[in-house]
Design a protein around this motif. Structure first.
Motif, PDB file in Angstrom:
ATOM      1  N   GLN A 290       0.648  -1.421  -0.063  1.00 30.23           N
ATOM      2  CA  GLN A 290       0.119  -0.041  -0.208  1.00 30.23           C
ATOM      3  C   GLN A 290       1.075   1.428   0.103  1.00 30.23           C
ATOM      4  OE1 GLN A 290      -1.900  -0.807   3.534  1.00 30.23           O
ATOM      5  NE2 GLN A 290      -3.525  -1.671   2.321  1.00 30.23           N
ATOM      6  N   THR A 291       2.079   1.544  -0.128  1.00 27.61           N
ATOM      7  CA  THR A 291       3.114   2.007  -0.186  1.00 27.61           C
ATOM      8  C   THR A 291       3.042   3.186  -1.111  1.00 27.61           C
ATOM      9  OG1 THR A 291       4.880   1.141   1.480  1.00 27.61           O
ATOM     10  CG2 THR A 291       5.219   2.944  -0.011  1.00 27.61           C
ATOM     11  N   GLN A 292       2.846   2.523  -2.463  1.00 29.22           N
ATOM     12  CA  GLN A 292       2.802   3.867  -3.663  1.00 29.22           C
ATOM     13  C   GLN A 292       1.205   4.040  -3.313  1.00 29.22           C
ATOM     14  OE1 GLN A 292       4.894   3.981  -5.884  1.00 29.22           O
ATOM     15  NE2 GLN A 292       4.396   5.584  -6.075  1.00 29.22           N
ATOM     16  N   THR A 293       0.325   3.866  -3.000  1.00 27.53           N
ATOM     17  CA  THR A 293      -1.007   4.253  -2.894  1.00 27.53           C
ATOM     18  C   THR A 293      -1.025   6.064  -1.666  1.00 27.53           C
ATOM     19  OG1 THR A 293      -2.429   2.437  -3.103  1.00 27.53           O
ATOM     20  CG2 THR A 293      -3.214   4.131  -2.259  1.00 27.53           C
ATOM     21  N   ILE A 294      -0.540   5.324  -1.064  1.00 27.13           N
ATOM     22  CA  ILE A 294      -0.512   6.553  -0.207  1.00 27.13           C
ATOM     23  C   ILE A 294       0.389   8.004  -0.588  1.00 27.13           C
ATOM     24  CG2 ILE A 294       0.789   6.280   2.685  1.00 27.13           C
ATOM     25  CD1 ILE A 294      -2.333   5.112   2.321  1.00 27.13           C
ATOM     26  N   GLU A 295       1.367   6.415  -0.743  1.00 27.67           N
ATOM     27  CA  GLU A 295       2.400   8.562  -1.785  1.00 27.67           C
ATOM     28  C   GLU A 295       1.757   8.585  -2.515  1.00 27.67           C
ATOM     29  OE1 GLU A 295       7.111   7.998  -3.122  1.00 27.67           O
ATOM     30  OE2 GLU A 295       6.661   5.762  -2.736  1.00 27.67           O
ATOM     31  N   ARG A 299       0.725  13.094  -1.746  1.00 26.67           N
ATOM     32  CA  ARG A 299       1.389  14.103  -3.503  1.00 26.67           C
ATOM     33  C   ARG A 299       0.112  15.030  -3.364  1.00 26.67           C
ATOM     34  NH1 ARG A 299       5.115   9.305  -6.123  1.00 26.67           N
ATOM     35  NH2 ARG A 299       6.564   9.190  -5.311  1.00 26.67           N
ATOM     36  N   LYS A 300      -0.528  14.482  -3.393  1.00 30.19           N
ATOM     37  CA  LYS A 300      -1.622  15.449  -4.466  1.00 30.19           C
ATOM     38  C   LYS A 300      -2.316  15.722  -2.493  1.00 30.19           C
ATOM     39  CE  LYS A 300      -3.885  11.220  -6.672  1.00 30.19           C
ATOM     40  NZ  LYS A 300      -5.346  10.854  -6.938  1.00 30.19           N
ATOM     41  N   MET A 301      -1.671  15.635  -1.447  1.00 28.89           N
ATOM     42  CA  MET A 301      -2.173  16.737  -0.834  1.00 28.89           C
ATOM     43  C   MET A 301      -1.043  17.886  -0.765  1.00 28.89           C
ATOM     44  SD  MET A 301      -2.779  14.664   3.130  1.00 28.89           S
ATOM     45  CE  MET A 301      -2.218  15.358   3.759  1.00 28.89           C
ATOM     46  N   GLY A 302      -0.021  17.899  -1.454  1.00 27.07           N
ATOM     47  CA  GLY A 302       0.954  19.136  -2.022  1.00 27.07           C
ATOM     48  C   GLY A 302       2.644  18.438  -1.383  1.00 27.07           C
ATOM     49  N   PHE A 303       2.636  17.884  -0.988  1.00 28.35           N
ATOM     50  CA  PHE A 303       3.805  17.780  -0.389  1.00 28.35           C
ATOM     51  C   PHE A 303       4.955  16.625  -1.270  1.00 28.35           C
ATOM     52  CE2 PHE A 303       0.351  18.314   3.355  1.00 28.35           C
ATOM     53  CZ  PHE A 303       1.771  19.615   3.728  1.00 28.35           C
ATOM     54  N   ASN A 304       6.086  16.821  -0.933  1.00 26.00           N
ATOM     55  CA  ASN A 304       7.265  16.043  -1.768  1.00 26.00           C
ATOM     56  C   ASN A 304       7.657  14.522  -0.948  1.00 26.00           C
ATOM     57  OD1 ASN A 304       7.846  18.130  -3.421  1.00 26.00           O
ATOM     58  ND2 ASN A 304       9.089  18.653  -1.834  1.00 26.00           N
ATOM     59  N   THR A 305       7.262  12.749  -1.827  1.00 23.85           N
ATOM     60  CA  THR A 305       7.653  12.010  -0.954  1.00 23.85           C
ATOM     61  C   THR A 305       8.641  11.582  -1.251  1.00 23.85           C
ATOM     62  OG1 THR A 305       5.820  10.768  -1.940  1.00 23.85           O
ATOM     63  CG2 THR A 305       4.874  11.585  -0.241  1.00 23.85           C
ATOM     64  N   PHE A 306       9.074  10.214  -0.815  1.00 27.57           N
ATOM     65  CA  PHE A 306       9.838   9.208  -0.789  1.00 27.57           C
ATOM     66  C   PHE A 306      10.066   7.668   0.061  1.00 27.57           C
ATOM     67  CE2 PHE A 306      14.281   7.142  -0.089  1.00 27.57           C
ATOM     68  CZ  PHE A 306      14.667   7.339  -1.173  1.00 27.57           C
ATOM     69  N   SER A 307      10.689   7.373  -0.329  1.00 25.92           N
ATOM     70  CA  SER A 307      10.166   5.442   0.296  1.00 25.92           C
ATOM     71  C   SER A 307      11.618   4.839  -0.177  1.00 25.92           C
ATOM     72  CB  SER A 307       8.807   4.989  -0.012  1.00 25.92           C
ATOM     73  OG  SER A 307       8.252   4.071  -1.253  1.00 25.92           O
TER      74      SER A 307
END
Length: 459
Positions: A290-295, A299-307
């Motif tokens: 589920q990591t990719q879905t959460i990412e 991102r749609k909330m306006g933040f950068n992500t990295f996993s």
């Protein structure tokens, strides 16, 4: 020619030249064993890397950063997201919002700061980071000496090995002769550290300037006594940026200290309350799938992500290339076996010209002759493939055992470097069979083209 007759003839012919056919089959076995051993090594190393990443607790973790931090900004986000000045702040209400997302276990802030620690009245400048209780289950603390924090608010500290050496005045030794963690922990566990830090306190602005929205900060120097409870060899925060921490505190304790963070200075003009602002937030999901879905949601909330999944794409590509090269080198021995099959069957044609002539004289077609040679080649391929798979598995077990003996002698935990999945066994058998059939193409065609009259005259 019926299948039972074809099988009986093929088995009889293989028995008549038992030694030569056996040596050819052994050649196939060695080729298949080499192929299986090479590919098993690549698969085993890939699984080992995946196991270590899973156990590290990083596969189910997404690191969230604000787009306002230009160090984490890239061109892709510039095209697809808001500009840095218009993006959201990563503060405590935002962290709580992320934590309430479906399939999120927890979202904890990255609290780290550089400060002074005093040990036996000697100052030591270092980086301190906060750890949640869930960090206890990661592999970073498998070989830790001492114990994890007794509670989220306990005034306790866990030291990284390098900082423990600094406190004891020991220079780090490169190579395999490194100082043992147990030796470092013995004189340190139970001792006290004094942490001096700058505490952020909110205060009402005394001026009438409304641009501050009524919020201001004061900085107060504080001290906190910490008890050393453990010394860890690995860095549990290796996924974080370049600033590696060397001392770790319980997360709740670190939050209660209200240590001044660099983000507090950057966002002072945008915050109208005493809510802390974070440089990054770690989000743990229920399942790595589920990591990719959460990412995508964050991102749609306006933040950068990295996993670690982003980095593992390159790792997976590397292992695919490695498997290709290992397969090529492993197939070289099978190529030699291919030549051996061709040689064996060509010799069989010369020895059995009269027999082939008789078969054609009594009604055997060219197709029947081809089927006979294909049956002999296929039988050698199947038998050689079965022996080769067993031999490749045995080679892997021996090498795995020898490697673990060496690791044990160096005080490392045992690992499993070899893996022979069922699909590899099936692939090796099918590949061996078709290689053998391909090797039989030329001899079978040559045998089918024999003139029965000339073949009967052959002595």
């Amino acid at each position: 020619m019926k299948l039972p007759d074809l099988t009986e003839l093929a088995v009889r012919n293989l028995r008549e030249s038992f030694l030569r056919n056996s040596l050819t089959t052994v050649g196939i076995s060695v080729g298949v064993a080499s192929l299986v051993a090479m590919l098993s090594l690549g698969i085993g190393l890939q699984q080992l890397a995946s196991r270590r990443l899973m156990k590290s607790g990083l596969f189910d973790t997404v690191v969230v950063t604000s787009r306002r931090d230009l160090r984490n900004f890239n061109r892709e986000e510039e095209r697809n997201g808001p500009a840095p000045g218009e993006s959201r702040i990563l503060d405590e209400p935002t962290r709580q919002e992320i934590e309430r997302l479906p399939n999120v276990v927890e979202a904890y802030p990255d609290i780290r700061f550089i400060t002074e620690l005093r040990y036996e009245d000697k100052p030591h400048l270092t980086t301190i980071a906060a750890l949640p209780a869930s960090a206890k289950s990661t592999d970073a603390f498998e070989t830790m000496q001492g114990h994890f924090f007794s509670s989220d608010m306990a005034p306790e500290a866990i030291l990284q090995k390098a900082f423990a050496e600094e406190l004891l005045g020991k220079a780090p030794k490169p190579g395999l002769d490194e100082t043992n963690v147990k030796e470092l922990a013995a004189p340190l566990i139970g001792k006290e550290l004094t942490m001096r830090y700058a505490q952020r306190e909110a205060a009402q602005a005394s001026t009438g300037d409304q641009s501050l929205s009524g919020a201001a900060y004061s900085v107060v120097s504080r001290e906190q006594k910490l008890k050393i409870v453990g010394v860890a060899d690995l860095d549990p925060e290796s996924i974080r940026g370049p600033t590696r921490a060397r001392v770790f505190l319980p997360l709740k304790l670190a939050e209660s200290l209200h240590v001044m963070q660099p983000t507090d200075l950057r966002e002072i003009s945008r915050t109208a309350s005493d809510q802390p602002v974070y440089s990054s937030v770690s989000v743990r999901v229920k399942n790595p799938s589920q990591t990719q879905t959460i990412e995508n949601t964050i991102r749609k909330m306006g933040f950068n992500t990295f996993s670690i999944l982003d980095a593992s794409k390159s790792i997976q590509q590397f292992f695919k290339v490695l498997d290709v090269f290992l397969g090529i080198f492993g197939s070289l021995a099978l190529a030699v076996a291919f030549i051996g099959i061709v040689n064996t069957l060509v010799m069989a044609i010369l020895e059995r010209r009269r027999e082939i002539g008789i078969m054609k004289a009594i009604g055997a077609s060219d197709g029947d002759i081809k089927k006979l040679f294909f049956a002999e080649a296929g039988a050698m391929g199947i038998l050689g493939g079965m022996v080769g798979v067993a031999l490749g598995w045995a080679i892997g077990q021996v090498i795995n055992l020898g490697t673990n003996v060496y690791l044990k002698s160096q005080s490392f935990p045992p690992e499993h470097f070899w893996s022979v999945p069922w699909w590899l066994v099936a692939f090796a058998l099918v590949f061996s069979f078709f290689v053998s059939l391909a090797a039989g193409l030329y001899p079978a065609g040559r045998a089918a083209r024999l003139d029965p009259v000339q073949a009967l005259r052959y002595e």
